[in-house]
Structures are given as structure tokens and as C-alpha cells.
Design an enzyme around this catalytic site. Sequence first.
Site, PDB file in Angstrom:
ATOM      1  N   ASN A 171       0.806  -1.239   0.000  1.00  0.00           N
ATOM      2  CA  ASN A 171       0.000   0.000   0.000  1.00  0.00           C
ATOM      3  C   ASN A 171       0.832   1.279   0.000  1.00  0.00           C
ATOM      4  O   ASN A 171       0.286   2.377   0.112  1.00  0.00           O
ATOM      5  CB  ASN A 171      -0.928   0.010   1.209  1.00  0.00           C
ATOM      6  CG  ASN A 171      -1.721  -1.280   1.343  1.00  0.00           C
ATOM      7  OD1 ASN A 171      -1.633  -1.979   2.356  1.00  0.00           O
ATOM      8  ND2 ASN A 171      -2.472  -1.641   0.294  1.00  0.00           N
ATOM      9  N   ILE A 178       1.159   6.870  -1.005  1.00  0.00           N
ATOM     10  CA  ILE A 178       0.435   6.090   0.005  1.00  0.00           C
ATOM     11  C   ILE A 178      -1.001   5.855  -0.420  1.00  0.00           C
ATOM     12  O   ILE A 178      -1.673   6.765  -0.930  1.00  0.00           O
ATOM     13  CB  ILE A 178       0.451   6.819   1.365  1.00  0.00           C
ATOM     14  CG1 ILE A 178       1.895   7.015   1.830  1.00  0.00           C
ATOM     15  CG2 ILE A 178      -0.352   6.062   2.412  1.00  0.00           C
ATOM     16  CD1 ILE A 178       2.025   7.944   3.020  1.00  0.00           C
ATOM     17  N   CYS A 179      -1.488   4.638  -0.205  1.00  0.00           N
ATOM     18  CA  CYS A 179      -2.889   4.317  -0.434  1.00  0.00           C
ATOM     19  C   CYS A 179      -3.549   4.094   0.927  1.00  0.00           C
ATOM     20  O   CYS A 179      -3.356   3.057   1.564  1.00  0.00           O
ATOM     21  CB  CYS A 179      -3.013   3.063  -1.303  1.00  0.00           C
ATOM     22  SG  CYS A 179      -4.727   2.566  -1.607  1.00  0.00           S
ATOM     23  N   LEU A 180      -4.296   5.107   1.356  1.00  0.00           N
ATOM     24  CA  LEU A 180      -5.023   5.041   2.624  1.00  0.00           C
ATOM     25  C   LEU A 180      -6.364   5.727   2.410  1.00  0.00           C
ATOM     26  O   LEU A 180      -6.408   6.906   2.035  1.00  0.00           O
ATOM     27  CB  LEU A 180      -4.235   5.725   3.734  1.00  0.00           C
ATOM     28  CG  LEU A 180      -4.841   5.672   5.139  1.00  0.00           C
ATOM     29  CD1 LEU A 180      -4.967   4.233   5.642  1.00  0.00           C
ATOM     30  CD2 LEU A 180      -3.983   6.487   6.109  1.00  0.00           C
TER      31      LEU A 180
END
Length: 248
Positions: A171, A178-180
Site C-alpha cells: 500500500n 500512500i494508499c489510505l
Amino acid sequence: MPADDAMSRSDQCSGNAGSHCQQGAAPERNPRSVLPSRIVQLRQQAFKQQCIVGRTEAEQSSVAMLTLASKLRRDDGGKTGRASGASDSTHRVSIRDRLLTKEVAELEANLPSTCKASFPDEDKLHHFQLAVSPDEGYYQSGKFQFEIDVPEAYNMVPPKVRCLTRIWHPNITENGEICLSLLREHSIDGTGWAPTRTLKDVVWGLNSLFTDLLNFDDPLNIDAAEHHLRDKEDFRNKVQDYIKHYAR
């Protein structure tokens, strides 16, 4: 003059002595009582021209005043617009700073034990770094640095976060992206950013990327996710190798 001569002259003029005396007897006209018609016409024309010139000058003056008034309105409008834009920006920044004063205090009181926040400039609460040191899972023993910038439009938009530490993570890319979900400004599943969220939510979310929110099914770094799917042990070894070189 002798009386006989005077009487003689009178008789001649009153009789048929000739046309000369008859013309001389006509009543005299006062030259000042009647002006020649040509002079009257010239004066009337001059008066009309003066009226036309006066009206033209007045119209030109009126047009000039209207033009000047329009220019002043435009200038004032531009100044007002610029002043209003600057005022709105200052107003928005002040709202952000007031929110951050409260949220940073709340964050410091509720930091996860694995996190540490640092502010390079204590007068700029909108820019700080977060160190995450996971105590379990694949990333245990590593120390990962994040840079967090809070934009002026906060809290209507989320903070901007970047990972400064090179990492092998499904992620987080090796370039720091960032993948959030909660950092997404627009999210169709309702898990994205909302004005009700705070910095504490962001920090706890970043911390959970190493534990609960570690997601191999919806990866940003597809190579890392596929690596984990192929060989979990080799994936672990590569993670530890990255920690050894970049995350101490």
C-alpha cells in the site's frame, strides 16, 4: 442773417421750388433706433454657434466624467476583489491554524506507543513528521518516516502525506506514495476524507498500515502484493532487507 432772406428761404422750401428741398424736408431717422438686418442675422448666428459650442463642451465634459467614473469603478472593483481574495486566504489560514492548535494537543495526548511526531518549526503546526516503529508483523524493528503537510483549505480537504523511507509494502510505493482510504478527498465507499476527521485519525491510520490496514487485495504497489501472493517467506525476507538498508 437778414429777416428778408430767412423768409425767402422758408417760402422756397414750402412752395414748388424743386425736388431738392422736398427731399431735404423728409423726417430724419435715428441710426441707433434700427439696426441693419444683416447685422442682426450675424449676431443671431453667432449666438447660436456659442450655444452649440457650449452644449458640445458640456456633452464632452459629461462623457469624460462618465468615462472616468467607469474607470474608477473598475479600479475599485479590482482592488476590492484582490483585497477580498487576500482576506479569504488569511481567513482560511487562520481557521486551519486554530484547528491545528487544538488537534495537535489532542494528538500528542493520544499518540500510539509506536509513533512519534516531531515539528521542525514549532510555529508551523501544518508541517510535521511522523515516525512509525511497528512492534509486530512483517515490519517489526523498522522505523518509517512520514511527512505530513496540512493545506490551507483544511479541514475541507485532507492532509498530504508522503513516506520518506523506502519500503517494500503493498500500500506504499517505493517513491513514497500512500494508499489510505481516509486520505482520499473523494471516495465512493464513504471511507474517504470528511471534515469530521482530525490529525489523530490520520496518524492512527498510518500506524495501522503496518498491522490492521495492511491490504494485499487492493494494492498500490502491485509487485509487492504479487510477491506476497507467490512466496510469503521471500516477501518477508525482502521487507527485512529494506528495513536493514533504509529503515534503521
